[in-house]
Each structure stands twice: as C-alpha cells, then as structure tokens.
Design a protein around this motif. Structure first.
Motif, PDB file in Angstrom:
ATOM      1  N   UNK A 266       0.812  -1.228   0.000  1.00 33.72           N
ATOM      2  CA  UNK A 266       0.000   0.000   0.000  1.00 33.72           C
ATOM      3  C   UNK A 266       0.839   1.268   0.000  1.00 33.72           C
ATOM      4  N   UNK A 267       2.120   1.183   0.356  1.00 29.60           N
ATOM      5  CA  UNK A 267       2.936   2.399   0.428  1.00 29.60           C
ATOM      6  C   UNK A 267       4.093   2.371  -0.572  1.00 29.60           C
ATOM      7  N   UNK A 268       4.041   1.419  -1.518  1.00 24.44           N
ATOM      8  CA  UNK A 268       5.108   1.286  -2.505  1.00 24.44           C
ATOM      9  C   UNK A 268       4.587   1.544  -3.919  1.00 24.44           C
ATOM     10  N   UNK A 269       5.467   1.998  -4.815  1.00 30.83           N
ATOM     11  CA  UNK A 269       5.072   2.200  -6.213  1.00 30.83           C
ATOM     12  C   UNK A 269       4.954   0.873  -6.949  1.00 30.83           C
ATOM     13  N   UNK A 270       4.363   0.928  -8.114  1.00 32.90           N
ATOM     14  CA  UNK A 270       4.118  -0.288  -8.899  1.00 32.90           C
ATOM     15  C   UNK A 270       5.405  -1.030  -9.221  1.00 32.90           C
ATOM     16  N   UNK A 271       6.506  -0.309  -9.449  1.00 27.74           N
ATOM     17  CA  UNK A 271       7.776  -0.943  -9.809  1.00 27.74           C
ATOM     18  C   UNK A 271       8.299  -1.863  -8.709  1.00 27.74           C
ATOM     19  N   UNK A 272       7.829  -1.666  -7.493  1.00 28.18           N
ATOM     20  CA  UNK A 272       8.209  -2.532  -6.376  1.00 28.18           C
ATOM     21  C   UNK A 272       7.035  -3.400  -5.926  1.00 28.18           C
ATOM     22  N   UNK A 273       6.125  -3.637  -6.851  1.00 25.39           N
ATOM     23  CA  UNK A 273       4.971  -4.486  -6.547  1.00 25.39           C
ATOM     24  C   UNK A 273       3.931  -3.801  -5.697  1.00 25.39           C
ATOM     25  N   UNK A 274       3.966  -2.469  -5.668  1.00 25.34           N
ATOM     26  CA  UNK A 274       3.067  -1.725  -4.805  1.00 25.34           C
ATOM     27  C   UNK A 274       1.801  -1.239  -5.480  1.00 25.34           C
ATOM     28  N   UNK A 275       1.009  -0.496  -4.698  1.00 25.45           N
ATOM     29  CA  UNK A 275      -0.311  -0.057  -5.133  1.00 25.45           C
ATOM     30  C   UNK A 275      -0.394   1.443  -5.397  1.00 25.45           C
ATOM     31  N   UNK A 276       0.732   2.148  -5.353  1.00 28.99           N
ATOM     32  CA  UNK A 276       0.704   3.603  -5.498  1.00 28.99           C
ATOM     33  C   UNK A 276       0.774   4.084  -6.942  1.00 28.99           C
ATOM     34  N   UNK A 277       0.868   3.164  -7.877  1.00 36.06           N
ATOM     35  CA  UNK A 277       1.016   3.577  -9.272  1.00 36.06           C
ATOM     36  C   UNK A 277       2.481   3.769  -9.618  1.00 36.06           C
ATOM     37  N   UNK A 278       2.774   4.219 -10.837  1.00 38.88           N
ATOM     38  CA  UNK A 278       4.155   4.328 -11.298  1.00 38.88           C
ATOM     39  C   UNK A 278       4.937   5.379 -10.521  1.00 38.88           C
ATOM     40  N   UNK A 279       6.222   5.117 -10.329  1.00 40.51           N
ATOM     41  CA  UNK A 279       7.079   6.032  -9.575  1.00 40.51           C
ATOM     42  C   UNK A 279       7.262   7.355 -10.298  1.00 40.51           C
ATOM     43  N   UNK A 280       7.051   7.376 -11.618  1.00 41.65           N
ATOM     44  CA  UNK A 280       7.261   8.596 -12.395  1.00 41.65           C
ATOM     45  C   UNK A 280       6.413   9.755 -11.883  1.00 41.65           C
ATOM     46  N   UNK A 281       5.242   9.466 -11.348  1.00 42.15           N
ATOM     47  CA  UNK A 281       4.394  10.547 -10.840  1.00 42.15           C
ATOM     48  C   UNK A 281       5.080  11.279  -9.694  1.00 42.15           C
ATOM     49  N   UNK A 282       5.847  10.545  -8.884  1.00 39.66           N
ATOM     50  CA  UNK A 282       6.540  11.177  -7.764  1.00 39.66           C
ATOM     51  C   UNK A 282       7.793  11.913  -8.242  1.00 39.66           C
ATOM     52  N   UNK A 283       8.427  11.391  -9.284  1.00 41.15           N
ATOM     53  CA  UNK A 283       9.542  12.100  -9.904  1.00 41.15           C
ATOM     54  C   UNK A 283       9.053  13.450 -10.434  1.00 41.15           C
ATOM     55  N   UNK A 284       7.909  13.437 -11.109  1.00 39.43           N
ATOM     56  CA  UNK A 284       7.339  14.667 -11.669  1.00 39.43           C
ATOM     57  C   UNK A 284       6.954  15.652 -10.565  1.00 39.43           C
ATOM     58  N   UNK A 285       6.372  15.132  -9.486  1.00 39.56           N
ATOM     59  CA  UNK A 285       5.979  16.005  -8.372  1.00 39.56           C
ATOM     60  C   UNK A 285       7.190  16.685  -7.757  1.00 39.56           C
ATOM     61  N   UNK A 286       8.287  15.929  -7.626  1.00 40.66           N
ATOM     62  CA  UNK A 286       9.486  16.512  -7.021  1.00 40.66           C
ATOM     63  C   UNK A 286      10.182  17.480  -7.972  1.00 40.66           C
ATOM     64  N   UNK A 287      10.085  17.236  -9.257  1.00 42.26           N
ATOM     65  CA  UNK A 287      10.617  18.217 -10.195  1.00 42.26           C
ATOM     66  C   UNK A 287       9.931  19.563  -9.991  1.00 42.26           C
ATOM     67  N   UNK A 288       8.611  19.549  -9.878  1.00 41.39           N
ATOM     68  CA  UNK A 288       7.873  20.793  -9.676  1.00 41.39           C
ATOM     69  C   UNK A 288       8.164  21.391  -8.306  1.00 41.39           C
ATOM     70  N   UNK A 289       8.294  20.531  -7.295  1.00 39.21           N
ATOM     71  CA  UNK A 289       8.561  21.037  -5.942  1.00 39.21           C
ATOM     72  C   UNK A 289       9.916  21.742  -5.876  1.00 39.21           C
ATOM     73  N   UNK A 290      10.913  21.202  -6.558  1.00 39.10           N
ATOM     74  CA  UNK A 290      12.224  21.851  -6.589  1.00 39.10           C
ATOM     75  C   UNK A 290      12.151  23.178  -7.329  1.00 39.10           C
ATOM     76  N   UNK A 291      11.381  23.224  -8.412  1.00 33.06           N
ATOM     77  CA  UNK A 291      11.207  24.477  -9.144  1.00 33.06           C
ATOM     78  C   UNK A 291      10.520  25.516  -8.260  1.00 33.06           C
ATOM     79  N   UNK A 292       9.507  25.077  -7.508  1.00 34.75           N
ATOM     80  CA  UNK A 292       8.797  25.985  -6.609  1.00 34.75           C
ATOM     81  C   UNK A 292       9.720  26.545  -5.529  1.00 34.75           C
ATOM     82  N   UNK A 293      10.768  25.808  -5.190  1.00 33.81           N
ATOM     83  CA  UNK A 293      11.712  26.222  -4.149  1.00 33.81           C
ATOM     84  C   UNK A 293      13.032  26.712  -4.738  1.00 33.81           C
ATOM     85  N   UNK A 294      12.987  27.183  -5.970  1.00 31.74           N
ATOM     86  CA  UNK A 294      14.192  27.573  -6.696  1.00 31.74           C
ATOM     87  C   UNK A 294      15.030  28.614  -5.927  1.00 31.74           C
TER      88      UNK A 294
END
Length: 335
Positions: A266-294
C-alpha cells in the motif's frame, strides 16, 4: 492503511503561553509527532525558544559560519541531535564545512537549468509520500539503474539528492522527527549498476549524508541486487558511521515478497509491486517542488564557512585524506 501528514507552513509549533515561545515561526505538528519528539528526542516545549535563540546567537558570533538562522531550519538540527546544544553546534559546523568543499554539489543548484533539470528527471532519488503510521520513518527510494553515466556524473546526482534533502529538512516534520528508511533498488538491467567513484569524493559524500546531515537514517533495504553485490555492500558499509552500520541493513535479493514484509504494498510504487502507481508521478511532483523552491535552493550557494575567520577547530581536521586524491574505484560491472 496509508496515512499522509500535511501541516501548514509558518505557524507556531506550540500554543501561545505568554512567553517568547508563542513568537516562534514554526509549524504545528500532530500529537503523535509531539509525543515522539518528547520521548525520543528530548524535546521540551518550554525550552525550545531559548535553545533556538542560543543557536542563532552562536551562529552570528561564530565568525566563520554563513548559515541560515530561520527557526524552522534550526529546529531540524535540534531534533537531529536530541536537543544537545553542543552536538547541534558540531553538526551545524560540519554541515557548512563539508558543503564548502563540495562545489560540484553545492554550486549551480538552479532546478530550471536544462542540465540540472535533466538529472532531476532521471529520478534517481525519490521520496515516497506515505507510511503505514504517521510516526513511522519516511521512505526514500534510490533507483540505482536510473543513473545514466553517459549523461551525468555521480556528483550531479548527489546535487539533486541534496536539493531534495534541503526541502525535506525544512518542510517534512515526520522525516525530521521519525527519520528515514532507504530502499535501494538496483533494477533489472542485465549489467546491474556501474561504479566509477573517486575515493576522496566518496568520502566527502559520506560525511555530507551522515555526520553533517540532520536527517537521521533508520535502515537500508537493497532489492534487485546484482551478481557480486557483496563487494558493493562491503564498500557501502566501510563508508558508514558505526551508528549506521548498526542500523537495519537488509538485502532482499530479487524478492519483492521479502521487501513487502518490511514495507506493505500500500505504500510502494508499482515498480516494487506496490499499489501507489508508477514512480514517475513522484519524480514529476518533485521536479515541480524543486522548481517551486528555486530561490531557497539557490541561496545555499552563498552559505558555508570562511576558514580565514575560524576561531575553533575545523570539525573535519582529523579527516587527513579527505581533500587528497586517494584514487578511484575502477568500474565494476555485474552480469
């Protein structure tokens, strides 16, 4: 069941009591984190304001440290050091000293720079958003096979890792109070991972992420490990502090079932057999978060130490080989 803790920024951490504590510009924290901070980190609500004021005065008077004075930043160091002021001073000095000798990591931290953005988008280090309980250690996923040595070098990856860590230190109370557990996924590539690290740089990196870091490590979990992984693990352990060597270190091999005994699906991404969906969504979220904190991230380039003004012993003085060129690991390839 997954739980996400979100708190607003810029509020008081403790209720107003008629003392200077009420003026602290800190976030409120949930009761479970307050209890953990009190029982495990020696946090006393009545003394936090005084501790922060003492630290701010010490930093201003140190002479050699150009560092942040914000209360939200400094309280992370208090918690990391269980409110021992002497330990906080040592860690803060180490934090800024090691960053001053890592220009390849601490310079050009602009998340809008095309090259830096390319490294961010690789998604080598990805904080995961959920834990089972709101006072569990947060999880950071390290995707070793996402590192493309044809595009960048290890210092570039460490730069982004440090940028993410700087935002977490300021914004994630659960991680600061409860620590973090790392899942290092070597992926399923046929060649495993390639290592080509300068030994001197690797030692600096280990200090940056251990002795100098206010984000406490709670465990290391390796998955999809390649042939010959024992060599890598021995190098990894050799760079650890004794405290971290005594933390949980588990090699799960290629068994996701073994990993799920420690981290439910329940707390892992799909790439690790989890239920959170693909890890790319979190990569994208952090890209935006870093930009917001530029602006915040780029401010770090002006911070550090001025050794010509130091009146105390350099905390890295005993690291005699730290600034030398002790050699390089040859490239290790695992089939």
């Amino acid at each position: 069941m997954s739980t996400k803790v979100e708190v607003p920024v810029g509020k008081e951490i403790f209720p107003a009591s008629g003392t200077s504590t009420a003026q602290l510009q800190l976030r409120p924290i949930p009761e479970c984190l307050r209890a953990k901070a009190a029982s495990e980190l020696n946090e006393n609500e009545q003394t936090v304001a005084q501790e922060l004021e003492l630290l701010q005065t010490w930093m201003k008077q140190s002479g050699h440290i150009r560092g942040r004075l914000e209360e939200q930043f400094l309280v992370g160091f208090l918690r990391a050091c269980k409110h021992s002021l002497e330990r906080v001073k040592q860690k803060l000095d180490t934090y800024y000293t090691i960053r001053s000798v890592l220009p390849e990591v601490m310079r050009n931290r602009d998340p809008l720079d095309p090259f830096v953005r390319q490294v961010i988008r690789m998604g080598v280090s990805v904080p995961l958003p959920h834990t089972v309980r709101p006072d569990d250690p947060k999880i950071v996923l390290i995707r070793a096979d996402a590192f493309d040595g044809e595009v960048c070098d290890f210092p570039d990856v460490l730069k982004v890792f440090t940028m993410i860590g700087d935002v977490l230190l300021r914004d994630d109370d659960q991680m600061v109070i409860c620590g973090q557990a790392a899942i290092i996924d070597f992926g399923h590539s046929s060649s495993g991972h390639l290592f080509n690290f300068n030994l001197s740089f690797l030692r600096k990196a280990s200090i940056l992420n251990q002795q100098a870091s206010p984000l406490r490590q709670k465990g290391f979990h390796f998955v999809n490990t390649p042939k010959g992984f024992d060599i890598v693990l021995n190098i990894f352990k050799g760079l650890m502090t004794e405290k971290n060597r005594n933390r949980t270190i588990v090699s799960h091999g290629s068994s996701l079932e073994s990993l799920h005994k420690h981290f439910p699906r329940s707390i892992l991404p799909a790439e690790l057999g989890g239920e959170l969906g693909p890890v790319q969504q979190f990569v994208d979220e952090w890209e935006q978060k870093l930009i917001d904190n530029r602006t915040y991230l780029m401010e770090e380039e002006s911070l550090g130490v001025d050794e010509s003004r130091r009146r105390t012993t350099n905390p890295l003085a005993e690291e005699k080989d730290l600034f030398g060129t002790a050699g390089t690991f040859r490239k290790l390839e695992f089939d």
